[in-house]
Design an enzyme around this catalytic site. Sequence first.
Site, mmCIF file in Angstrom:
data_model
loop_
_atom_site.group_PDB
_atom_site.id
_atom_site.type_symbol
_atom_site.label_atom_id
_atom_site.label_comp_id
_atom_site.label_asym_id
_atom_site.label_seq_id
_atom_site.Cartn_x
_atom_site.Cartn_y
_atom_site.Cartn_z
ATOM 1 N N SER A 158 0.820 -1.131 0.076
ATOM 2 C CA SER A 158 0.011 0.021 -0.030
ATOM 3 C C SER A 158 0.913 1.355 -0.006
ATOM 4 C CB SER A 158 -0.883 -0.063 1.210
ATOM 5 O OG SER A 158 -1.669 1.188 1.304
ATOM 6 N N ASN A 205 -0.568 3.900 1.221
ATOM 7 C CA ASN A 205 -1.493 4.709 2.182
ATOM 8 C C ASN A 205 -0.815 5.003 3.420
ATOM 9 O OD1 ASN A 205 -3.530 5.267 4.298
ATOM 10 N ND2 ASN A 205 -4.932 5.090 2.614
ATOM 11 N N ASP A 257 -7.258 -5.239 1.549
ATOM 12 C CA ASP A 257 -8.070 -4.468 0.919
ATOM 13 C C ASP A 257 -9.456 -4.349 1.823
ATOM 14 O OD1 ASP A 257 -8.572 -3.501 -1.541
ATOM 15 O OD2 ASP A 257 -10.191 -5.061 -2.059
ATOM 16 N N SER A 258 -9.671 -3.195 1.703
ATOM 17 C CA SER A 258 -10.734 -2.846 2.860
ATOM 18 C C SER A 258 -11.718 -1.740 2.147
ATOM 19 C CB SER A 258 -10.135 -2.445 4.155
ATOM 20 O OG SER A 258 -9.211 -1.317 3.871
ATOM 21 N N LYS A 310 -9.106 2.274 18.967
ATOM 22 C CA LYS A 310 -9.100 1.635 17.613
ATOM 23 C C LYS A 310 -8.316 0.611 17.240
ATOM 24 C CE LYS A 310 -9.418 3.904 13.045
ATOM 25 N NZ LYS A 310 -8.994 4.921 12.045
#
Length: 199
Positions: free
Chosen positions: A12, A14, A73-74, A180
Amino acid sequence: MSEKPEKIVLASGNAGKLEEFGNLFKPYSITVLPQSAFGIPECPEPYPTFVENALAKARHAAKYSGLPALADDSGICAAALNGAPGIHSARYAGDNPKSDTANNLKLAAELVGKADKSCCYVCVLVFVRHKDDPRPIIAEGVWHGQWNDTPLGQNGFGYDPYFYLPEHGKTAAELDTEVKNRESHRAQALAELLRKLAL
């Protein structure tokens, strides 16, 4: 798993995901490296499911890095929209450029007037030991919540400011990082992955 890797590459680019996975793997003394550290080109994601796209990304990153690879993958799935945006969550409002704000505004507009505001975050993780791994390790986490019409909180990314958790009375973006990291879809998927990896 017979031996614990010291380093894995995250398939990723991100920054939010890199930080989150880095924090989650830190207690196991595993360094999570971004695929950008290896100049890995972005992998196409042509498949209709989270699992297929995550597997493609993991194999792609392992091929280019020579390291074990982890891909996720989300996305967010809204019940009133038959699971949309789903696999299209990151690019829901298009690519020019990808924008959390634009994605949130599009989904908010589509949920206006819908009685059912229930939604869930889904995360599928795929770990491959090498590019041709015949037994990829697959884990899934699902985090249930409600769409909040007003964004709240600064501690998160993606759809977090709109993802309301009734049991906390807060959105995901208002939660403490520790909470979280314990409850999110990624945390759930990672806990399953770690059990399967036997770390």
